[in-house]
Write a protein that holds these residues in place. Sequence first.
Motif: not given
Length: 305
Positions: A147-150, A157, A265-266, A268
């Motif tokens: 969902r998010h990339l940290d 992406r 969702l991404g 990556y």
Amino acid sequence: MDTLESMQVFVRVVELGSFAAAARNLDLSPAMVSKHIGHLERRTGARLLNRTTRQVRATEVGATYFDQCTTILRNIDAAEAEAGAATRSPRGTLRITAPTEFGNLHLPAIMAAFLERHPEIDLVLDLTNRSVDIVQEGYDLAIRVARHLDTSLVGRRIAVSRFHVVASPGYLARAGHPQRPAELACRPCVTFAVPQPWTTWTFAHGGVSEQVKITPRMLSTSAEALLQATCAGVGIGLLPTFVCGKALSRGELVSLFPDCECGMLGVYILFPHRNLLPARVRIFIDFLVESLGGGADEDPWDFTS
């Protein structure tokens, strides 16, 4: 010793912060890595690295030398690429890590086509859902679906995968088609167990957002298990298109609220932060984007629209 090769080793040691990690990445022994660093320190007459039991860091002089080395190596790489692009094929071993479900469902055909096109490249593919430290473990790149990339890694992406609320035709014939998302609170549902049970589903339509608390009939860490359970009629599932897209296109599942946004969702592709990206990595990134055939905001598995 070859000074340019020693510079490449030095750059990799600084980037990875470890003699052992650099040795794995470059397919050298730790002793050979040490010899290359010793060669440069004798040649420059300066201490380039501070070594501790846990980490290796560039000295002040070493940091300046690192910047100069990366510039030199980048220029050499660019010159060779321009001079030999027409005749030289990318080669070497490409080490990739990817999530298990995404890898099993979508990567085999892509990898086979890539290897056929590039016969001088070998491939190591590690499918795992654990959080992989691609720098310390010596991978060239990682595919992440999140969902998010940290992360401090460099990346981009390359696609998205939207969630659909789905059920099998058999289940709908038996229990009826819910007309509103709120009805799901009274229906058996199958959902993800990690990172915590997904028991609150969010729906957005026409600028209005609604949250529904569902009752799980089945929880699982495996997207493939949830897909099979939903197709078997265990209950209603919330699944991303990279998992359920083919089942939707074949009529094995029905999207219950296709006009609602249920999350996304991404997809990556990530690689360690370094100035010199091997040709085999660059061409794989381009090949993967081409194979998915869309763009950063496109969902290549959504056949409902």
